[in-house]
Write a protein that holds these residues in place. Sequence first.
Motif, PDB file in Angstrom:
ATOM      1  N   THR A  91      -8.222  -1.574   3.287  1.00 55.28           N
ATOM      2  CA  THR A  91      -7.900  -2.473   2.134  1.00 55.28           C
ATOM      3  C   THR A  91      -9.182  -2.527   1.307  1.00 55.28           C
ATOM      4  N   SER A  92      -9.045  -2.961   0.066  1.00 56.86           N
ATOM      5  CA  SER A  92     -10.044  -2.953  -0.910  1.00 56.86           C
ATOM      6  C   SER A  92     -10.157  -4.329  -1.651  1.00 56.86           C
ATOM      7  N   SER A  93     -11.134  -4.296  -2.643  1.00 58.60           N
ATOM      8  CA  SER A  93     -10.971  -5.520  -3.535  1.00 58.60           C
ATOM      9  C   SER A  93      -9.944  -5.689  -4.497  1.00 58.60           C
ATOM     10  N   GLN A  94      -9.295  -4.611  -4.584  1.00 59.88           N
ATOM     11  CA  GLN A  94      -7.812  -4.545  -5.458  1.00 59.88           C
ATOM     12  C   GLN A  94      -6.807  -5.113  -4.615  1.00 59.88           C
ATOM     13  N   SER A  95      -6.914  -5.096  -3.207  1.00 59.25           N
ATOM     14  CA  SER A  95      -5.996  -5.637  -2.449  1.00 59.25           C
ATOM     15  C   SER A  95      -6.182  -7.173  -2.130  1.00 59.25           C
ATOM     16  N   VAL A  96      -6.941  -7.830  -2.709  1.00 58.86           N
ATOM     17  CA  VAL A  96      -7.368  -9.265  -2.432  1.00 58.86           C
ATOM     18  C   VAL A  96      -7.297 -10.072  -3.810  1.00 58.86           C
ATOM     19  N   GLN A  97      -7.205 -11.189  -3.678  1.00 59.67           N
ATOM     20  CA  GLN A  97      -7.134 -12.322  -4.940  1.00 59.67           C
ATOM     21  C   GLN A  97      -8.511 -13.498  -4.299  1.00 59.67           C
ATOM     22  N   HIS A  98      -9.071 -13.538  -5.196  1.00 60.43           N
ATOM     23  CA  HIS A  98     -10.245 -14.512  -5.211  1.00 60.43           C
ATOM     24  C   HIS A  98     -11.143 -14.318  -3.759  1.00 60.43           C
ATOM     25  N   GLU A  99     -11.224 -12.968  -3.439  1.00 60.10           N
ATOM     26  CA  GLU A  99     -11.978 -12.497  -2.156  1.00 60.10           C
ATOM     27  C   GLU A  99     -11.625 -12.928  -1.010  1.00 60.10           C
TER      28      GLU A  99
ATOM     29  N   THR B 126      -7.869 -14.000   0.102  1.00 62.11           N
ATOM     30  CA  THR B 126      -6.381 -13.896   0.115  1.00 62.11           C
ATOM     31  C   THR B 126      -5.914 -12.630  -0.325  1.00 62.11           C
ATOM     32  N   TYR B 127      -4.919 -11.958   0.611  1.00 58.76           N
ATOM     33  CA  TYR B 127      -4.242 -10.707   0.017  1.00 58.76           C
ATOM     34  C   TYR B 127      -3.153 -10.900  -0.969  1.00 58.76           C
ATOM     35  N   ARG B 128      -3.201 -10.176  -1.983  1.00 58.03           N
ATOM     36  CA  ARG B 128      -2.352 -10.095  -2.973  1.00 58.03           C
ATOM     37  C   ARG B 128      -1.038 -10.044  -2.609  1.00 58.03           C
ATOM     38  N   ASN B 129      -0.515  -9.292  -1.529  1.00 56.27           N
ATOM     39  CA  ASN B 129       0.536  -9.168  -0.806  1.00 56.27           C
ATOM     40  C   ASN B 129       0.432  -8.769   0.400  1.00 56.27           C
ATOM     41  N   PRO B 130       0.114  -9.880   1.312  1.00 53.40           N
ATOM     42  CA  PRO B 130      -0.083  -9.799   2.878  1.00 53.40           C
ATOM     43  C   PRO B 130       0.899  -8.629   3.468  1.00 53.40           C
ATOM     44  N   GLN B 131       2.046  -8.312   3.320  1.00 51.88           N
ATOM     45  CA  GLN B 131       2.828  -7.384   3.796  1.00 51.88           C
ATOM     46  C   GLN B 131       2.813  -5.906   3.102  1.00 51.88           C
ATOM     47  N   ALA B 132       1.998  -5.874   2.263  1.00 57.78           N
ATOM     48  CA  ALA B 132       1.675  -4.259   1.766  1.00 57.78           C
ATOM     49  C   ALA B 132       0.316  -4.339   1.167  1.00 57.78           C
ATOM     50  N   LYS B 133      -0.550  -4.344   2.023  1.00 57.90           N
ATOM     51  CA  LYS B 133      -2.214  -4.407   1.880  1.00 57.90           C
ATOM     52  C   LYS B 133      -2.785  -3.292   1.896  1.00 57.90           C
ATOM     53  N   TYR B 134      -2.213  -1.969   2.039  1.00 52.06           N
ATOM     54  CA  TYR B 134      -2.847  -0.636   2.491  1.00 52.06           C
ATOM     55  C   TYR B 134      -2.335  -0.071   1.412  1.00 52.06           C
ATOM     56  N   CYS B 135      -3.009   0.567   0.430  1.00 52.54           N
ATOM     57  CA  CYS B 135      -2.648   1.161  -0.976  1.00 52.54           C
ATOM     58  C   CYS B 135      -3.100   2.603  -1.159  1.00 52.54           C
ATOM     59  N   TYR B 136      -2.518   3.401  -1.383  1.00 53.84           N
ATOM     60  CA  TYR B 136      -2.969   4.761  -1.952  1.00 53.84           C
ATOM     61  C   TYR B 136      -2.711   4.960  -3.433  1.00 53.84           C
ATOM     62  N   GLY B 137      -1.874   4.182  -3.893  1.00 54.42           N
ATOM     63  CA  GLY B 137      -1.294   4.342  -5.288  1.00 54.42           C
ATOM     64  C   GLY B 137      -2.536   3.849  -6.292  1.00 54.42           C
TER      65      GLY B 137
ATOM     66  N   SER C 293      -2.161   1.494  -8.751  1.00 57.42           N
ATOM     67  CA  SER C 293      -2.203   0.049  -8.901  1.00 57.42           C
ATOM     68  C   SER C 293      -2.182  -0.865  -7.806  1.00 57.42           C
ATOM     69  N   PRO C 294      -2.853  -1.880  -8.144  1.00 56.09           N
ATOM     70  CA  PRO C 294      -3.170  -2.816  -6.868  1.00 56.09           C
ATOM     71  C   PRO C 294      -1.805  -3.506  -6.342  1.00 56.09           C
ATOM     72  N   PRO C 295      -1.800  -4.141  -5.369  1.00 59.79           N
ATOM     73  CA  PRO C 295      -0.470  -4.643  -4.973  1.00 59.79           C
ATOM     74  C   PRO C 295       0.162  -5.740  -6.065  1.00 59.79           C
ATOM     75  N   GLU C 296       1.552  -5.909  -5.831  1.00 60.41           N
ATOM     76  CA  GLU C 296       1.913  -7.157  -6.870  1.00 60.41           C
ATOM     77  C   GLU C 296       1.289  -8.329  -6.166  1.00 60.41           C
ATOM     78  N   LEU C 297       1.125  -9.533  -6.998  1.00 60.37           N
ATOM     79  CA  LEU C 297       0.543 -10.437  -6.623  1.00 60.37           C
ATOM     80  C   LEU C 297       1.862 -11.398  -6.130  1.00 60.37           C
ATOM     81  N   LEU C 298       1.824 -11.767  -4.858  1.00 53.17           N
ATOM     82  CA  LEU C 298       2.965 -12.656  -4.619  1.00 53.17           C
ATOM     83  C   LEU C 298       2.948 -14.164  -4.778  1.00 53.17           C
TER      84      LEU C 298
END
Length: 199
Positions: A169-177, A179-190, A192-197
């Motif tokens: 998980t990186s800073s791209q995976s979180v919002q406001h430092e 909460t996760y942007r998408n708690p179900q998909a927080k590990y990313c190799y792509g 773009s960051p995860p979609e904001l739910l």
Amino acid sequence: MVLRRLLRKRWVLGVVFGLSLIYFLTSTLKQEERTIRDRTLLEVRDPDHRIPWKVRFNLGNSSRQITQCRNSIQGKALLTDELGYVCERIDLLVNGCCNVNAPSSRQYICKSCLANGCCSVYEYCVSCCLQPDKQPLLERFLNRAAEGFQNLFTGVEDHFELCLAKCRTSSQSVQHENTYRNPQAKYCYGESPPELLPV
């Protein structure tokens, strides 16, 4: 008794205080010098200079004999080895590789991963990232990340280490430092960051 009398004297307390103050100031200045030196090293770099990445991509040459494997280590139930196999911890061989004959072992599995490259399970993220067809995506990322993430990715030696680092998980995976942007998909190799739910 003599020590107590000596410590009650103001000049002794003044000396102790003075030595403590000198120690504090020298420690603070040394820390400041290190910070300035590190900052200067980053500023001196030529902006057109790219980090010399040493990533070697293993394109799945199965004729190569592997005697030892590195693996993701941290998984409680699942592990991913450097060949892209995901297996249960009980199916890990003594050499660190997954037992490819075990029913739980699967290579390059993208179970729980979304189209944007974000997964809900770390081990599946690493395995999916290790697919040979992900090489162009990762090379594009390395070229763009050279400036922004240089401290994180300069230690990367190969494809496996890159996927281990990228899927964390990186800073791209979180919002406001916090909460996760998408708690179900927080590990990313792509890319773009995860979609904001919506909350």
